[in-house]
Scaffold this motif. Sequence first.
Motif, short mmCIF file in Angstrom:
data_model
loop_
_atom_site.label_atom_id
_atom_site.label_comp_id
_atom_site.label_asym_id
_atom_site.label_seq_id
_atom_site.Cartn_x
_atom_site.Cartn_y
_atom_site.Cartn_z
N ARG A 236 0.86 -1.33 -0.20
CA ARG A 236 0.19 -0.08 0.12
C ARG A 236 0.93 1.17 0.05
NH1 ARG A 236 -2.73 -2.25 5.53
NH2 ARG A 236 -0.46 -2.64 5.63
N ASP A 237 2.17 1.00 0.11
CA ASP A 237 3.15 2.35 -0.05
C ASP A 237 4.04 2.45 -1.24
OD1 ASP A 237 3.75 4.59 1.25
OD2 ASP A 237 4.96 3.77 2.81
N LEU A 238 3.54 2.07 -2.19
CA LEU A 238 4.49 2.37 -3.28
C LEU A 238 3.73 3.46 -4.22
CD1 LEU A 238 5.70 -1.20 -4.57
CD2 LEU A 238 7.05 0.32 -3.32
N PRO A 239 4.77 4.22 -4.98
CA PRO A 239 3.87 5.30 -5.80
C PRO A 239 2.71 5.05 -6.53
CG PRO A 239 6.45 5.43 -6.13
CD PRO A 239 6.16 4.09 -5.27
N GLU A 240 2.77 3.45 -7.17
CA GLU A 240 1.42 3.02 -7.81
C GLU A 240 0.53 2.41 -7.17
OE1 GLU A 240 2.88 0.88 -11.58
OE2 GLU A 240 4.78 2.38 -11.12
N SER A 241 0.61 2.35 -5.86
CA SER A 241 -0.45 1.70 -4.78
C SER A 241 -1.53 2.79 -5.06
CB SER A 241 0.15 1.80 -3.44
OG SER A 241 1.40 0.93 -3.31
N LYS A 242 -2.67 2.25 -5.00
CA LYS A 242 -4.15 3.18 -4.99
C LYS A 242 -4.99 2.76 -3.63
CE LYS A 242 -7.20 3.01 -8.39
NZ LYS A 242 -7.34 2.42 -9.81
N ILE A 243 -4.81 3.82 -2.94
CA ILE A 243 -5.58 3.66 -1.76
C ILE A 243 -6.98 4.33 -1.94
CG2 ILE A 243 -5.55 4.27 0.94
CD1 ILE A 243 -3.27 2.35 -0.37
N SER B 208 -4.35 -1.90 -5.05
CA SER B 208 -5.17 -1.15 -4.68
C SER B 208 -5.67 -1.70 -3.18
CB SER B 208 -6.42 -0.69 -5.56
OG SER B 208 -6.79 -1.78 -6.07
N TRP B 209 -6.20 -0.82 -2.49
CA TRP B 209 -6.64 -1.09 -1.06
C TRP B 209 -7.70 -0.11 -0.68
CZ3 TRP B 209 -5.82 0.61 3.94
CH2 TRP B 209 -6.01 -0.59 5.15
N GLU B 210 -8.74 -0.59 0.03
CA GLU B 210 -9.60 0.18 0.52
C GLU B 210 -9.99 -0.17 1.91
OE1 GLU B 210 -14.30 -0.55 -0.49
OE2 GLU B 210 -13.14 -0.36 -1.99
N HIS B 211 -9.56 0.72 2.58
CA HIS B 211 -9.70 0.44 4.46
C HIS B 211 -11.25 0.01 4.56
CE1 HIS B 211 -9.20 0.44 8.43
NE2 HIS B 211 -10.19 1.21 8.69
N GLN B 212 -11.10 -1.09 5.41
CA GLN B 212 -12.62 -1.58 5.94
C GLN B 212 -12.58 -1.46 7.51
OE1 GLN B 212 -14.73 -2.98 3.79
NE2 GLN B 212 -13.19 -2.40 2.09
N ASP B 213 -13.70 -1.00 7.91
CA ASP B 213 -13.80 -0.58 9.38
C ASP B 213 -13.76 -1.90 10.14
OD1 ASP B 213 -13.95 1.98 9.19
OD2 ASP B 213 -16.03 2.08 8.79
N ALA B 214 -13.80 -2.01 11.17
CA ALA B 214 -14.14 -3.01 12.16
C ALA B 214 -12.72 -3.90 12.54
CB ALA B 214 -15.25 -3.91 12.03
N SER B 215 -11.74 -3.10 12.49
CA SER B 215 -10.34 -3.86 12.50
C SER B 215 -10.11 -4.59 13.75
CB SER B 215 -9.10 -2.85 12.37
OG SER B 215 -7.94 -3.44 12.63
N ARG B 216 -9.60 -5.76 13.62
CA ARG B 216 -9.31 -6.35 14.88
C ARG B 216 -7.98 -5.94 15.40
NH1 ARG B 216 -13.25 -7.14 12.64
NH2 ARG B 216 -14.90 -8.99 12.76
N VAL B 217 -7.01 -5.23 14.83
CA VAL B 217 -5.70 -4.98 15.27
C VAL B 217 -5.90 -3.68 15.99
CG1 VAL B 217 -3.55 -4.29 14.33
CG2 VAL B 217 -4.85 -5.93 12.87
N ASN B 218 -5.19 -3.67 17.21
CA ASN B 218 -4.95 -2.48 18.04
C ASN B 218 -3.89 -1.78 17.63
OD1 ASN B 218 -4.18 -1.01 20.17
ND2 ASN B 218 -5.83 -1.83 21.62
N PRO B 219 -3.97 -0.67 17.04
CA PRO B 219 -2.73 0.11 16.54
C PRO B 219 -1.70 0.44 17.57
CG PRO B 219 -4.58 1.56 16.66
CD PRO B 219 -5.17 0.47 16.89
N ILE B 220 -1.74 0.53 18.98
CA ILE B 220 -0.77 0.81 19.81
C ILE B 220 -0.27 -0.53 20.45
CG2 ILE B 220 -0.26 1.87 22.03
CD1 ILE B 220 -2.19 3.95 20.90
N LYS B 221 -1.15 -1.55 21.14
CA LYS B 221 -0.89 -2.54 21.58
C LYS B 221 -0.15 -3.67 20.80
CE LYS B 221 -3.20 -6.23 24.10
NZ LYS B 221 -3.54 -7.10 22.59
N ASP B 222 -0.95 -3.79 19.53
CA ASP B 222 -0.35 -4.87 18.63
C ASP B 222 1.02 -4.30 17.94
OD1 ASP B 222 -2.30 -6.80 18.83
OD2 ASP B 222 -3.69 -5.74 17.88
#
Length: 240
Positions: A122-129, A206-220
Motif C-alpha cells: 500500500r506504500d509504493l507510488p503506484e499503490s491506490k488507496i 489497490s486497497w480500500e480500508h474496511q472498518d471493524a479492524s481487529r488490530v489495536n494500533p498501539i498494543k499490537d
Amino acid sequence: MQTLALIIPAYNEEKRLPRTFDLLEQAKNEGVFSSVELIEILLIDDGSKDRTAAMIEDYQKSHPQYRVIRVVPNQGKGNAIHTGLKAAQADWCLIADADTATPWDQFKKVWAAGTPVSIGSRDLPESKITTSQSWVREHMGRTFNFLVRMITGLPFRDTQCGFKLINRQAIQPFIEKLEVKRFAWDVELLMFARAYQLGITEVPVSWEHQDASRVNPIKDSIEMLIRVIQMRLRICFLKK
Ligand SMILES: Nc1nc2c(ncn2[C@@H]2O[C@H](COP(=O)(O)OP(=O)(O)O)[C@@H](O)[C@H]2O)c(=O)[nH]1
Ligand SMILES: [Mg+2]
C-alpha cells in the motif's frame, strides 16, 4: 496449469465474510483466476467467538470448494496462516484478509510478478488507496515499516498488507521454522525467504480500508516490534 489455494484467516468475521464470499464468486466469474486452477479456498477460523465457522459450513453446502479449518483457542493471524500453508495442496497460496480490503482482481498483479513470494503493498507510488485508514493507523503503519527496514534490512515499504502470493514448494525448507503466531508473521516469513534466497517482489496494489479492524494500533504495534527485534536476533543464528 498451476494450481492455486486461497488462505483466509478469520477471527470473528461472521459479519464481514458474506461480502467477501460474494466478491470472490464475482471475481471467479469474471475470470480473475483464469491463469491458474483455483482448487481450494481455506478459511482458518482462529477460535472465533461468533458464528464464523458455522456460517462458513453453511456456505460450504452450496459451495464445496470452501473449507474451514478450526484452530481452538485463538492463537493469532500468523499461526492461522501457517496452518493454512501446511494444509494447502496447491502449487501457489494467495493469502488474503477476510474483509477484502485488497480487491480480488489484484491477484493478476501479484501473479504477474512471477517470483516465489510476491507481496501486495500500500506504500509504493503506484499503490491506490481508495479509502484511507485513520491518520493514527496510517502513521503507525509507516513507522512500523520504517523500523522493520532499520532493524532487519528488508527493503520493503509495506510488509503488512494482507495480500501475499507464495509458492508453496519454495517455502518448504523453512515452513516448520516459522514461529511468529501473531501479526508480525509477515516480517518473519520475508526474513526467511530472503535468507533462503527466494525472489521477492513488492507489488503496488489497490486497497480500500474496511472498518471493524481487529488490530489495536498501539498494543499490537508494540508487540510486533518486540517480535521483529527477537527475530532479528534469532535469524543471525539461523542454520539452514
Ligand atoms: N487467525 C486470526 N486472524 C486474525 C486475528 N486477528 C485478525 N485476524 C484476521 O486478520 C485479517 C486482518 O484483520 P483486520 O482486522 O482486517 O486488520 P487490519 O485491516 O490490518 O487492521 C482478517 O482476516 C482477520 O480476520 C486473530 O487473532 N487470528
Ligand atoms: Mg482489514
